[in-house]
Design an enzyme around this catalytic site. Structure first.
Site, PDB file in Angstrom:
ATOM      1  N   GLN A  36       0.798  -0.514   0.455  1.00 51.30           N
ATOM      2  CA  GLN A  36       0.402  -0.306  -0.040  1.00 51.30           C
ATOM      3  C   GLN A  36       0.841   1.083  -0.063  1.00 51.30           C
ATOM      4  O   GLN A  36       1.231   1.469   0.496  1.00 51.30           O
ATOM      5  CB  GLN A  36      -0.757  -0.338   0.923  1.00 51.30           C
ATOM      6  CG  GLN A  36      -2.069   1.298   0.968  1.00 51.30           C
ATOM      7  CD  GLN A  36      -3.044   1.449   2.247  1.00 51.30           C
ATOM      8  OE1 GLN A  36      -2.309   1.511   3.928  1.00 51.30           O
ATOM      9  NE2 GLN A  36      -4.124   0.849   2.221  1.00 51.30           N
ATOM     10  N   CYS A  70      -6.994   7.120   5.802  1.00 55.02           N
ATOM     11  CA  CYS A  70      -6.650   7.260   7.486  1.00 55.02           C
ATOM     12  C   CYS A  70      -7.523   8.590   7.187  1.00 55.02           C
ATOM     13  O   CYS A  70      -7.049   9.490   6.868  1.00 55.02           O
ATOM     14  CB  CYS A  70      -5.258   7.277   6.730  1.00 55.02           C
ATOM     15  SG  CYS A  70      -4.762   7.846   8.396  1.00 55.02           S
ATOM     16  N   ASN A  98     -15.508  -3.040   4.634  1.00 54.10           N
ATOM     17  CA  ASN A  98     -14.223  -2.791   5.953  1.00 54.10           C
ATOM     18  C   ASN A  98     -15.166  -1.978   7.189  1.00 54.10           C
ATOM     19  O   ASN A  98     -16.410  -0.818   6.890  1.00 54.10           O
ATOM     20  CB  ASN A  98     -13.064  -2.307   5.068  1.00 54.10           C
ATOM     21  CG  ASN A  98     -12.143  -2.165   6.808  1.00 54.10           C
ATOM     22  OD1 ASN A  98     -11.777  -0.854   6.881  1.00 54.10           O
ATOM     23  ND2 ASN A  98     -11.690  -3.167   7.665  1.00 54.10           N
ATOM     24  N   ARG A 134      -8.661  -4.060  13.102  1.00 53.62           N
ATOM     25  CA  ARG A 134      -9.082  -4.501  14.675  1.00 53.62           C
ATOM     26  C   ARG A 134      -9.114  -5.701  14.587  1.00 53.62           C
ATOM     27  O   ARG A 134      -8.907  -6.351  15.294  1.00 53.62           O
ATOM     28  CB  ARG A 134      -9.217  -3.031  14.814  1.00 53.62           C
ATOM     29  CG  ARG A 134      -8.495  -1.892  15.342  1.00 53.62           C
ATOM     30  CD  ARG A 134      -9.356  -1.046  15.548  1.00 53.62           C
ATOM     31  NE  ARG A 134     -10.446  -0.846  14.699  1.00 53.62           N
ATOM     32  CZ  ARG A 134     -12.175  -0.764  14.991  1.00 53.62           C
ATOM     33  NH1 ARG A 134     -11.847   0.223  16.351  1.00 53.62           N
ATOM     34  NH2 ARG A 134     -13.496  -0.168  15.249  1.00 53.62           N
TER      35      ARG A 134
END
Length: 376
Positions: free
Chosen positions: A70, A101, A204, A229
């Site tokens: 990435q 992000c 996601n 996570r």
């Protein structure tokens, strides 16, 4: 399919800073060998500068036959150069672009999940990277969020642009920047994007169990699921998801002894990653130990001893002190992992929301430096 590569189990390990280096990827892949495992984010500027720490993060283990990397950046020309380095040096078989992000030091410079708001910049970056990667047969994908907040959503526009400019796939984290990692992800947004695009969409957000993965796929129609996570301290989640998609009820619920063995293997792999530096390796392991032990009745003393480890021998001594027969704590199996963090305020460049395109002044300010230069 991702380019010419077949992802047999539709599951992806999402890039996580400080987590998804090759030792952790190898652990995850050992449980689900036919998924997609993406290296942690590399800043394009650091790669073009041949920064040693960035280059370390670009390493792949010999067992990783399909290498996913990435890249992050805000300057299209720097990202184009970074993609060229990846291609010329045969560094990866797949390039993912980070537009998801939500960290303030990234978004305040127009990067990450703030960037798709500027559709011209978003398009330019994808176009340049695809132009470099496509002749080499390297598929390019994009990771995005729903938008900056509920008033400033970007995911549908971003998905269509990514598709138009040649992206092979889009992953949607179904939260806004403002939501950070708190609350509940909105799977309806994943369904909307899936319906809007012809390329695969991976979903996601809030996948803690194999059952969650199946539910997301069924509710949204997405092509696959991306795990962040949820796998922290649980690399075996990929076996559970693989079994679930195959229709098997079999799940991995390791005893404390089995988890201890995983910790020891993880430690050994990290020593290799850090070129034999045991101290760096076990310091890296500390956060993982906290995740591995979540829910187990081991007490504060054991946790403290893991945090004080300075060598592999230290790790072995603590593991040897564990009761190997303690069963997996099923009461936390479907509970969130990692920190649930809420952004107090979204940090953006001045006047960022006034227009969907970059002004000349913003372009000059934005390309002066990369907001993550100091990471390396």
């Amino acid at each position: 399919m991702l380019g010419s590569h077949r992802v047999a189990t539709p599951v992806m390990l999402s890039p996580m800073a400080g987590v998804t280096n090759w030792p952790f990827r190898v652990l995850c892949e050992s449980y689900g060998p036919d998924g997609l495992y993406v290296a942690e984010m590399i800043t394009a500027r650091a790669l073009t500068a041949h920064n040693p720490k960035a280059l370390r993060l670009c390493r792949f283990a010999p067992s990783e036959t399909f290498r996913s990397l990435q890249l992050y950046g805000v300057d299209p020309h720097i990202l184009e150069q970074a993609a060229g380095i990846v291609v010329d040096n045969h560094m990866a078989d797949h390039v993912d672009l980070n537009f998801g992000c939500p960290v303030p030091k990234v978004t305040r410079r127009g990067g990450g999940s703030a960037l798709p708001w500027k559709t011209d910049l978003f398009r330019e970056i994808i176009r340049k990277v695809v132009h470099v990667c496509a002749p080499a047969g390297i598929p390019v994908t994009a990771k995005i969020r729903v938008g900056i907040d509920d008033t400033h959503t970007t995911f549908l526009d971003a998905g269509r642009i990514a598709q138009d400019e040649g992206c092979a796939m889009v992953t949607l984290h179904a939260r806004t920047t403002a939501e950070y990692y708190g609350g509940h992800s909105d799977w309806d947004r994943i369904a909307q994007l899936t319906q809007a695009l012809n390329i695969p969409v991976f979903g996601n957000g809030d996948i803690w169990t194999a059952e969650d993965a199946i539910a997301m796929a069924q509710q949204t129609g997405c092509a696959g699921v991306a795990i962040g996570r949820g796998c922290q301290g649980r690399p075996w989640l990929f076996a559970d998801i693989r079994n679930a998609f195959a229709g098997s009820p079999q799940r991995v619920n390791p005893t404390l002894g089995q988890v201890g063995a995983i910790i020891e293997r993880h430690a050994a792999l990290l020593v290799e990653f850090y070129d034999g530096d045991e101290r760096m390796a076990v310091h890296d392991l500390r956060k993982h130990c906290a995740w591995y032990l979540k829910g187990f009745p081991v007490g504060g003393d054991v946790r403290r001893r893991f945090m004080e480890c300075e060598s592999l021998d230290d790790v072995h001594r603590v593991v040897d002190s564990l009761d190997p027969d303690v069963p997996f704590p099923m009461q936390i199996a479907d509970k969130p992992r990692g920190r649930v963090r809420y952004a107090k305020k979204v940090r953006l460049p001045y006047d960022w929301l006034e227009s969907r395109t970059l002004s000349e002044e913003q372009r000059r300010d934005l390309f002066e430096s990369d907001p993550l230069d100091d990471v390396y």
